[in-house]
Design an enzyme around this catalytic site. Sequence first.
Site, PDB file in Angstrom:
ATOM      1  N   ASP A   1      45.878  39.569  39.187  1.00 22.85           N
ATOM      2  CA  ASP A   1      45.586  40.159  40.243  1.00 22.85           C
ATOM      3  C   ASP A   1      46.507  41.334  40.762  1.00 22.85           C
ATOM      4  OD1 ASP A   1      44.310  40.271  42.963  1.00 22.85           O
ATOM      5  OD2 ASP A   1      46.233  39.294  43.878  1.00 22.85           O
ATOM      6  N   LEU A   2      46.123  42.203  41.699  1.00 16.43           N
ATOM      7  CA  LEU A   2      46.754  43.296  41.988  1.00 16.43           C
ATOM      8  C   LEU A   2      47.590  43.182  43.219  1.00 16.43           C
ATOM      9  CD1 LEU A   2      47.777  46.289  41.531  1.00 16.43           C
ATOM     10  CD2 LEU A   2      45.417  47.119  42.472  1.00 16.43           C
TER      11      LEU A   2
ATOM     12  N   THR B   1      50.216  45.775  48.624  1.00 17.87           N
ATOM     13  CA  THR B   1      49.457  46.639  49.247  1.00 17.87           C
ATOM     14  C   THR B   1      48.675  45.779  50.408  1.00 17.87           C
ATOM     15  OG1 THR B   1      48.094  46.497  47.500  1.00 17.87           O
ATOM     16  CG2 THR B   1      49.047  48.844  48.058  1.00 17.87           C
TER      17      THR B   1
ATOM     18  N   LYS C   1      42.191  38.238  52.118  1.00 16.90           N
ATOM     19  CA  LYS C   1      42.738  38.374  50.740  1.00 16.90           C
ATOM     20  C   LYS C   1      42.221  38.213  49.814  1.00 16.90           C
ATOM     21  CE  LYS C   1      47.930  37.939  51.736  1.00 16.90           C
ATOM     22  NZ  LYS C   1      48.872  36.879  51.656  1.00 16.90           N
ATOM     23  N   GLY C   2      42.096  39.292  48.758  1.00 19.50           N
ATOM     24  CA  GLY C   2      41.486  38.713  47.425  1.00 19.50           C
ATOM     25  C   GLY C   2      39.792  38.982  47.557  1.00 19.50           C
TER      26      GLY C   2
ATOM     27  N   ARG D   1      35.724  44.486  49.641  1.00 24.36           N
ATOM     28  CA  ARG D   1      35.725  45.170  50.978  1.00 24.36           C
ATOM     29  C   ARG D   1      34.556  44.680  52.093  1.00 24.36           C
ATOM     30  NH1 ARG D   1      35.376  51.347  49.542  1.00 24.36           N
ATOM     31  NH2 ARG D   1      36.999  50.612  47.979  1.00 24.36           N
TER      32      ARG D   1
ATOM     33  N   SER E   1      41.288  42.553  39.798  1.00 27.25           N
ATOM     34  CA  SER E   1      41.563  42.922  41.133  1.00 27.25           C
ATOM     35  C   SER E   1      40.149  43.102  41.803  1.00 27.25           C
ATOM     36  CB  SER E   1      42.360  44.100  41.322  1.00 27.25           C
ATOM     37  OG  SER E   1      42.405  44.475  42.679  1.00 27.25           O
ATOM     38  N   ALA E   2      40.069  42.513  42.967  1.00 33.52           N
ATOM     39  CA  ALA E   2      38.683  42.876  43.613  1.00 33.52           C
ATOM     40  C   ALA E   2      38.790  44.156  44.305  1.00 33.52           C
ATOM     41  CB  ALA E   2      38.877  41.900  44.817  1.00 33.52           C
ATOM     42  N   SER E   3      39.800  45.150  43.914  1.00 31.12           N
ATOM     43  CA  SER E   3      39.980  46.223  44.601  1.00 31.12           C
ATOM     44  C   SER E   3      39.382  47.451  43.662  1.00 31.12           C
ATOM     45  CB  SER E   3      41.345  46.593  44.836  1.00 31.12           C
ATOM     46  OG  SER E   3      41.445  47.996  45.427  1.00 31.12           O
TER      47      SER E   3
ATOM     48  N   LYS F   1      35.829  36.470  44.288  1.00 28.71           N
ATOM     49  CA  LYS F   1      36.521  35.595  44.243  1.00 28.71           C
ATOM     50  C   LYS F   1      36.193  34.764  45.621  1.00 28.71           C
ATOM     51  CE  LYS F   1      40.418  38.223  42.347  1.00 28.71           C
ATOM     52  NZ  LYS F   1      41.615  39.051  42.838  1.00 28.71           N
TER      53      LYS F   1
ATOM     54  N   GLU G   1      47.827  35.308  40.958  1.00 29.91           N
ATOM     55  CA  GLU G   1      47.247  35.522  42.253  1.00 29.91           C
ATOM     56  C   GLU G   1      48.273  34.870  43.071  1.00 29.91           C
ATOM     57  OE1 GLU G   1      44.779  36.138  43.841  1.00 29.91           O
ATOM     58  OE2 GLU G   1      43.283  37.015  42.654  1.00 29.91           O
ATOM     59  N   ASP G   2      47.849  35.837  44.312  1.00 30.14           N
ATOM     60  CA  ASP G   2      48.531  35.479  45.681  1.00 30.14           C
ATOM     61  C   ASP G   2      47.694  34.961  46.572  1.00 30.14           C
ATOM     62  OD1 ASP G   2      47.333  38.105  46.042  1.00 30.14           O
ATOM     63  OD2 ASP G   2      48.446  38.260  47.896  1.00 30.14           O
TER      64      ASP G   2
END
Length: 220
Positions: free
Chosen positions: A7-8, A15, A44-45, A48, A113-115, A144, A168-169
């Site tokens: 994960d990022l 961030t 989180k995760g 957008r 990452s979902a980003s 996720k 993951e966080d």
Amino acid sequence: MKGALFDLDGVITDTAIYHFAAWRHLVKKHFNAELPDELEEKTKGVSREDSLQIILDYLDIKVSKEEFAALAAEKNQLYVHTLKNLSQNDILPGISKLLIDLKQHDIKIALASASKNGPFILKKLGLTDFFDAIVDPAKITSGKPAPDIFLAAAFALAISPYDCVGIEDSVAGVKAINSAGSVSIGVGGDELNHADKRFNNTADLNYQDILKAWETYNHN
Ligand code: B16
Ligand code: MG
């Protein structure tokens, strides 16, 4: 263990706080409303668009499709603006050493990452070259906690998800790793007790303990 799926936000760099600050700013400006802290964990995760829907549901506000797209775009502008000074100094403790150790042990590394800003952020951090694959979240239908992004990351590395660890966080992210069949490494507090192995913070992450976790919990 053959692959590590990262994960990022909240794992490689912090961030996550900028994401939520941008949402707060947006909501204050357009709806003169405040967001409670607990919404931060819920977004989180999460992509957008899904994050915006969660926030609008909380505020009980309905918007047109066009307004929705404009709000999402404005949030991203606010967010990206706060990243302008991001540098190697913003890599979270323990991460650079972990990436070096994984490479030395021939473990393939992917970003899950979902980003949509993932490649841009990795570049700013000077970490792009460590990654053998970066999943494009725009091509993932279910975000996720669905396993799709971790399955795509393992697939991009040409490694079975069972031979990977995911790091993951977020609550949603750990669920996604578990559903993908990889060994889940959580970085955070008790909310991540569904992870196979949990570390309190990134400084505690290390190759030997991660390998031990994979050997103990893998589903082969
Ligand atoms: P973007 P991760 C996630 O990244 C963030 O945790 C989440 O807060 C954000 O909404 C999502 O990326 C989408 O980011 O707007 O940049 O495409 O934790 O999966 O690395
Ligand atoms: Mg995260």
